[in-house]
Design a protein around this motif. Structure first.
Motif, PDB file in Angstrom:
ATOM      1  N   LEU A 104      -9.069 -21.453  13.937  1.00  0.00           N
ATOM      2  CA  LEU A 104      -9.966 -20.483  14.541  1.00  0.00           C
ATOM      3  C   LEU A 104     -11.064 -20.205  13.533  1.00  0.00           C
ATOM      4  CD1 LEU A 104     -10.954 -18.199  16.443  1.00  0.00           C
ATOM      5  CD2 LEU A 104      -9.234 -16.712  15.356  1.00  0.00           C
ATOM      6  N   GLU A 105     -12.307 -20.425  13.933  1.00  0.00           N
ATOM      7  CA  GLU A 105     -13.444 -20.143  13.069  1.00  0.00           C
ATOM      8  C   GLU A 105     -14.290 -19.051  13.712  1.00  0.00           C
ATOM      9  OE1 GLU A 105     -14.311 -24.312  10.859  1.00  0.00           O
ATOM     10  OE2 GLU A 105     -14.995 -24.188  12.937  1.00  0.00           O
ATOM     11  N   ILE A 106     -14.568 -18.011  12.951  1.00  0.00           N
ATOM     12  CA  ILE A 106     -15.450 -16.931  13.379  1.00  0.00           C
ATOM     13  C   ILE A 106     -16.693 -17.049  12.513  1.00  0.00           C
ATOM     14  CG2 ILE A 106     -15.745 -14.444  13.563  1.00  0.00           C
ATOM     15  CD1 ILE A 106     -12.631 -14.354  13.963  1.00  0.00           C
ATOM     16  N   ILE A 107     -17.835 -17.242  13.159  1.00  0.00           N
ATOM     17  CA  ILE A 107     -19.058 -17.622  12.472  1.00  0.00           C
ATOM     18  C   ILE A 107     -20.080 -16.501  12.592  1.00  0.00           C
ATOM     19  CG2 ILE A 107     -20.894 -19.350  12.373  1.00  0.00           C
ATOM     20  CD1 ILE A 107     -18.728 -21.155  13.933  1.00  0.00           C
ATOM     21  N   THR A 108     -20.454 -15.919  11.477  1.00  0.00           N
ATOM     22  CA  THR A 108     -21.462 -14.865  11.481  1.00  0.00           C
ATOM     23  C   THR A 108     -22.745 -15.421  12.067  1.00  0.00           C
ATOM     24  OG1 THR A 108     -20.447 -13.786   9.592  1.00  0.00           O
ATOM     25  CG2 THR A 108     -22.767 -13.276  10.011  1.00  0.00           C
ATOM     26  N   SER A 109     -23.263 -14.731  13.066  1.00  0.00           N
ATOM     27  CA  SER A 109     -24.394 -15.270  13.816  1.00  0.00           C
ATOM     28  C   SER A 109     -25.651 -14.409  13.719  1.00  0.00           C
ATOM     29  CB  SER A 109     -23.992 -15.446  15.288  1.00  0.00           C
ATOM     30  OG  SER A 109     -23.512 -14.231  15.813  1.00  0.00           O
ATOM     31  N   SER A 110     -25.689 -13.494  12.737  1.00  0.00           N
ATOM     32  CA  SER A 110     -26.858 -12.648  12.566  1.00  0.00           C
ATOM     33  C   SER A 110     -27.020 -12.296  11.101  1.00  0.00           C
ATOM     34  CB  SER A 110     -26.708 -11.365  13.389  1.00  0.00           C
ATOM     35  OG  SER A 110     -27.747 -10.449  13.075  1.00  0.00           O
ATOM     36  N   GLY A 111     -28.249 -12.195  10.676  1.00  0.00           N
ATOM     37  CA  GLY A 111     -28.527 -11.756   9.320  1.00  0.00           C
ATOM     38  C   GLY A 111     -28.466 -10.247   9.171  1.00  0.00           C
ATOM     39  N   GLY A 112     -28.421  -9.513  10.290  1.00  0.00           N
ATOM     40  CA  GLY A 112     -28.442  -8.062  10.219  1.00  0.00           C
ATOM     41  C   GLY A 112     -27.294  -7.359  10.911  1.00  0.00           C
ATOM     42  N   TYR A 113     -26.851  -7.903  12.037  1.00  0.00           N
ATOM     43  CA  TYR A 113     -25.791  -7.240  12.798  1.00  0.00           C
ATOM     44  C   TYR A 113     -24.414  -7.566  12.242  1.00  0.00           C
ATOM     45  CZ  TYR A 113     -29.218  -6.129  16.397  1.00  0.00           C
ATOM     46  OH  TYR A 113     -30.302  -5.647  17.069  1.00  0.00           O
ATOM     47  N   GLU A 114     -23.477  -6.648  12.458  1.00  0.00           N
ATOM     48  CA  GLU A 114     -22.082  -6.891  12.105  1.00  0.00           C
ATOM     49  C   GLU A 114     -21.505  -7.899  13.084  1.00  0.00           C
ATOM     50  OE1 GLU A 114     -20.510  -2.975  12.457  1.00  0.00           O
ATOM     51  OE2 GLU A 114     -21.376  -2.324  10.562  1.00  0.00           O
ATOM     52  N   SER A 115     -20.769  -8.868  12.584  1.00  0.00           N
ATOM     53  CA  SER A 115     -20.213  -9.917  13.431  1.00  0.00           C
ATOM     54  C   SER A 115     -18.799  -9.621  13.892  1.00  0.00           C
ATOM     55  CB  SER A 115     -20.244 -11.253  12.693  1.00  0.00           C
ATOM     56  OG  SER A 115     -21.581 -11.651  12.496  1.00  0.00           O
ATOM     57  N   TRP A 116     -18.018  -8.944  13.059  1.00  0.00           N
ATOM     58  CA  TRP A 116     -16.647  -8.646  13.421  1.00  0.00           C
ATOM     59  C   TRP A 116     -16.174  -7.399  12.688  1.00  0.00           C
ATOM     60  CZ3 TRP A 116     -13.615  -8.630   9.120  1.00  0.00           C
ATOM     61  CH2 TRP A 116     -13.998  -9.445   8.043  1.00  0.00           C
ATOM     62  N   GLN A 117     -15.136  -6.799  13.263  1.00  0.00           N
ATOM     63  CA  GLN A 117     -14.465  -5.656  12.650  1.00  0.00           C
ATOM     64  C   GLN A 117     -12.972  -5.922  12.673  1.00  0.00           C
ATOM     65  OE1 GLN A 117     -15.721  -2.368  15.095  1.00  0.00           O
ATOM     66  NE2 GLN A 117     -17.593  -2.077  13.917  1.00  0.00           N
ATOM     67  N   ALA A 118     -12.303  -5.575  11.597  1.00  0.00           N
ATOM     68  CA  ALA A 118     -10.852  -5.758  11.506  1.00  0.00           C
ATOM     69  C   ALA A 118     -10.170  -4.396  11.485  1.00  0.00           C
ATOM     70  CB  ALA A 118     -10.498  -6.531  10.244  1.00  0.00           C
TER      71      ALA A 118
END
Length: 134
Positions: A104-118
């Motif tokens: 499973l790969e989670i790929i940050t897709s923005s230079g400014g927005y948060e991509s994920w929260q744990a």
């Protein structure tokens, strides 16, 4: 606020996985009240191919019915457990290896927005975005 990746790794390893599609994000539930809420690109891949991505959801691809990425994701992870965890400190990309050989790969897709929260136990453990943890 400063975050450490260590508690997150502890929460995600040796766990089963369940995937749920919500209106604006996806929840990767690792049981024991540990979750990743993902509002970025994600994919499941094997050593030789991409098996499924979030962008496949609802696509027809010449199939008789549109792809149901939630159902397909849960088929992919069925009976698998998490066996490895990798975090890129520069990008906050996550890679979680499964016992069935899928990644499973989670790929940050923005230079400014948060991509994920744990989350674990209802508590926020980490927030991933460009330049690592926030």
């Amino acid at each position: 606020m400063s975050y450490s990746i260590d508690p997150l790794e502890t929460q995600l390893l040796r766990k089963s996985l369940r995937v749920t599609r919500r209106e604006n994000d996806w929840v990767f539930d690792f049981g024991n009240d540990a979750q990743l809420h993902v509002a970025a690109l994600w994919r499941f891949r094997s050593k030789t191919q991409i098996l499924l991505t979030d962008l496949d959801d609802g696509q027809l691809f010449g199939l008789p019915a549109p792809v149901d990425a939630e159902a397909r994701a849960n088929e992919i992870v069925e009976a698998a457990t998490t066996v490895s965890f990798d975090f890129d400190e520069a990008t906050a990309d996550l890679r979680v290896g499964l016992s069935n050989g899928v990644l499973l790969e989670i790929i940050t897709s923005s230079g400014g927005y948060e991509s994920w929260q744990a989350y674990a136990g209802g508590e926020l453990l980490a927030v991933g975005g460009n330049e690592g943890l926030r």
